[in-house]
Design an enzyme around this catalytic site. Structure first.
Site, PDB file in Angstrom:
ATOM      1  N   GLY A   1       0.872  -1.153   0.219  1.00  0.00           N
ATOM      2  CA  GLY A   1      -0.134  -0.111  -0.022  1.00  0.00           C
ATOM      3  C   GLY A   1       0.749   1.355  -0.052  1.00  0.00           C
TER       4      GLY A   1
ATOM      5  N   LEU B   1       0.669   3.692  -2.051  1.00  0.00           N
ATOM      6  CA  LEU B   1       1.112   3.273  -3.635  1.00  0.00           C
ATOM      7  C   LEU B   1       1.679   4.793  -4.224  1.00  0.00           C
ATOM      8  CD1 LEU B   1      -1.718   0.878  -4.923  1.00  0.00           C
ATOM      9  CD2 LEU B   1       0.576   0.326  -3.555  1.00  0.00           C
TER      10      LEU B   1
ATOM     11  N   GLY C   1       5.720   3.973  -9.018  1.00  0.00           N
ATOM     12  CA  GLY C   1       6.478   2.805  -9.449  1.00  0.00           C
ATOM     13  C   GLY C   1       5.210   1.693  -9.080  1.00  0.00           C
ATOM     14  N   HIS C   2       4.469   1.727  -8.191  1.00  0.00           N
ATOM     15  CA  HIS C   2       3.431   0.637  -8.147  1.00  0.00           C
ATOM     16  C   HIS C   2       2.526   0.565  -9.212  1.00  0.00           C
ATOM     17  CE1 HIS C   2       4.384   1.328  -3.501  1.00  0.00           C
ATOM     18  NE2 HIS C   2       4.755   0.236  -3.751  1.00  0.00           N
TER      19      HIS C   2
ATOM     20  N   LYS D   1      13.665  -2.113  -7.620  1.00  0.00           N
ATOM     21  CA  LYS D   1      14.218  -1.450  -6.754  1.00  0.00           C
ATOM     22  C   LYS D   1      14.821  -2.267  -5.569  1.00  0.00           C
ATOM     23  CE  LYS D   1      11.797   0.882  -3.838  1.00  0.00           C
ATOM     24  NZ  LYS D   1      12.345   0.474  -2.393  1.00  0.00           N
TER      25      LYS D   1
ATOM     26  N   VAL E   1      11.346   2.935 -10.948  1.00  0.00           N
ATOM     27  CA  VAL E   1      10.571   4.276 -11.453  1.00  0.00           C
ATOM     28  C   VAL E   1      11.411   5.283 -10.512  1.00  0.00           C
ATOM     29  CG1 VAL E   1       8.548   5.514 -11.708  1.00  0.00           C
ATOM     30  CG2 VAL E   1       8.789   3.180 -12.255  1.00  0.00           C
TER      31      VAL E   1
END
Length: 287
Positions: free
Chosen positions: A31, A33, A36-37, A151, A178
């Site tokens: 969560g 978010l 990137g998510h 990452k 990202v």
């Protein structure tokens, strides 16, 4: 996009999609978010017909002095971001739903060598907690594919090894990190940084890029190069957890004849722990 909170509801929704011949993609998250998510969900939607995301702040992967209690919970904002990214189903269970017998009695999954060192040394038990919850989620969702961010490089390696070793029928995709415009890797924990710290934080990626440039230009004095990077980061105001050069696949310390390498870094800025990495391939030396 539907949101379900129980394993029974989750399995029923996935079974309906699978009954329609749909390929199931999965993106597990904790969560809070960010872009990137969202990129992971978008990539899953490109590869699958029905995308499931999960939001679960997993207590098993937090140490005694880590931020489990204060980790941001932003469900409404997360739901909106997931919907926009192409998610079809959100699984947002409680701790009791995930661990009905409690966390102490929970069967654990341990991935040996890859869990040691790096973040595994700094956060004992962390990767056991990650492997355990991802194993459970894979069994609940039974996806055809799952997407993770690069990452968390060591985490991705642990998950790939677990899937291979346990013969799980899940295809694992890693997606590039990202970054913000100044190079900082997007992370839910970036929100802990003060405005002044946020100005310092891009030194992490900048240092990795400079070290990689040195390696590409032929430097092979690995330890001296890493020491220079540590000095640069400390001068910027960061406290080093680790800065290492490893073989990109095995995560063993880099040897002089290794061509596929990864620089891995963890450092504290105030109380916030930042991690990042940079993969590089070195050309074969010319005669």
């Amino acid at each position: 996009m539907n949101t379900v909170k129980t394993v029974r509801e989750l399995r029923a929704a996935v079974a309906r999609a699978r009954g329609e011949g749909k390929r199931i993609g999965f993106v597990p998250t904790m969560g809070n978010l960010h872009s990137g998510h969202a990129a992971l969900v978008t990539k899953a939607a490109q590869r699958a017909d029905f995308v499931v995301a999960s939001i679960f702040v997993n207590p098993l992967q937090f140490g005694a002095n880590e931020d489990l209690a204060t980790y941001p919970r932003t469900l409404a904002a997360d739901q909106a971001r997931l919907l926009e990214a192409g998610c079809n189903l959100l699984f947002a269970p409680t701790v009791e739903e995930m661990y009905p017998s409690g966390t102490t009695a929970q069967t654990r999954v341990s991935v040996g060598q890859l869990s040691e060192g790096l973040c595994g040394a700094s956060r004992p038990g962390h990767f056991e907690g990650v492997a355990t919850v991802v194993n459970k989620l894979f069994n609940m969702v039974q996806p055809d594919l799952a997407v993770f961010g690069e990452k968390d490089y060591q985490q991705l390696a642990v998950i790939r090894t677990m899937v291979r070793d346990l013969n799980m029928p899940v295809q694992i995709f890693g997606e590039p990190t990202v970054r913000a415009d100044d190079g900082l890797a997007l992370s839910s924990r970036n929100g802990y940084l003060s405005p002044e710290q946020r100005q310092i934080a891009p030194a992490v990626y900048r240092t990795l890029c400079q070290l990689a440039d040195g390696l590409r230009r032929g430097r092979r004095d690995y330890q001296a190069l890493l020491d220079e990077g540590k000095t640069q980061l400390q001068s910027a105001g960061l406290r080093i957890d680790y800065l290492e050069l490893r073989h990109a696949l095995t995560l063993q310390p880099a040897m002089l004849d290794d061509r596929d390498l990864v620089l891995l870094l963890a450092a504290y800025l105030g109380n916030t722990r930042l991690i990042d990495n940079l993969y590089l391939h070195l050309d074969e030396p010319t005669a």
